[in-house]
Design an enzyme around this catalytic site. Structure first.
Site: not given
Length: 312
Positions: A129-131
């Site tokens: 995921g990005c975060y």
């Protein structure tokens, strides 16, 4: 050329990936599926450089099965990947962009800066995921020194909420506003905790800018440190990873917008307690937080250096 198929070309991540693949020396996009864009030429509907002779196909399982691609990227919403994985089982490699397989031990977790050796021999890779990408890159150099639960304050541009209209990308609600959401149990909180082997507290927010993520991370370490030491430790840790930058100043989102890198800096030590540290990690959620990481994983899966075809 290595032939690639993409299932889910309408979303922001799919569009970014199409542009990155178009400029890559080894990869050729030969199939792109989109339920809403089927029948339209790719270069007529995406804003990035795209193949001029390729048309979006419907996400039809027979068409997908008939396509002779060496690898597939599944860029579907959470919960939608399994049916396509079943269709693709065979002599091809798969990267899934959703969270569906990030907790599945039979898939390799695709954080290339940590798991490169595993990704090189993998057939199935779960893209992070990005975060979670920005947070893990900021925590890994200090993982063995963490004394308490890290606290992560994250702010993302509204592209992270996807194209479909919802309360987190509503321009009226976002105007002059900052929206907190999922303040406990966010899927990326679980992902970070699972991958690092220790709990973290994550507080995500969405803002009115389009792309980019900033993470401010507060840590309590088991020993006192100085800012210069922290910078040197991070620089040494990532000296072989050109897409992770380290700097003295506090990095800002505008430094990484539309780039393929994560930038970590702003190392601050509380003079009242030199074990208390704050640092900042920034990246472009659509690039290093998604599409660039896909390319890094594809590179490794086909024997390249992870950064091939990706400028910093």
């Amino acid at each position: 050329m290595i032939k690639l198929g993409l299932i889910g070309g309408r979303g922001y991540v799919g569009e970014e990936l199409i542009g990155l693949l178009q400029s890559h020396p080894d990869f050729e996009l030969v199939f792109a599926a989109s339920a809403t864009l089927a029948g339209k030429k790719i270069d007529s509907v995406v804003s990035v450089a795209a193949p001029t002779d390729l048309t979006f196909s419907p996400p039809d399982h027979q068409l997908i099965r008939a396509c002779d691609a060496d690898a597939w990227v599944i860029a579907q919403p959470n919960g939608k990947a399994a049916a396509f994985v079943q269709t693709l089982v065979g002599d091809c490699k798969i990267i899934d962009v959703s969270s569906d397989y990030r907790f599945d031990a039979s898939w390799v977790y695709g954080l290339s800066e940590r798991n490169a050796d595993k990704i090189r021999i993998a057939e199935r890779v779960a893209n992070p995921g990005c975060y979670a990408t920005g947070a893990q890159l900021a925590l890994l150099p200090l993982l063995d020194w963490l004394d308490e639960t890290p606290r992560i304050f994250g702010v993302s541009g509204f592209s992270g909420a996807g194209r479909a209209a919802n309360e987190k990308n509503d321009p009226v609600r976002l105007a002059d506003n900052l929206i907190p959401y999922s303040l406990a149990g966010h899927t990326h909180e679980k992902e970070i905790s699972s991958q690092l082997g220790r709990e973290v507290c994550f507080m995500p927010h969405v803002a009115q800018f389009f792309r980019g993520i900033s993470l401010t991370i507060s840590l309590q370490l088991s020993r006192p440190v100085e800012p210069g030491f922290l910078q040197s430790r991070f620089a040494d840790f990532y000296q072989q990873d050109p897409l992770v930058g380290v700097e003295v100043n506090t990095p800002e989102i505008r430094q990484v917008t539309q780039t393929n890198r994560c930038l970590i800096g702003g190392f601050t030590v509380d003079q009242r307690d030199p074990r208390r540290v704050t640092l900042v990690s920034v990246l472009d959620n659509l690039r290093k937080g998604a599409a660039s990481q896909i390319v890094q994983n594809l590179n490794l899966m086909f024997g390249n250096s992870s950064e091939k075809g990706l400028s910093s």
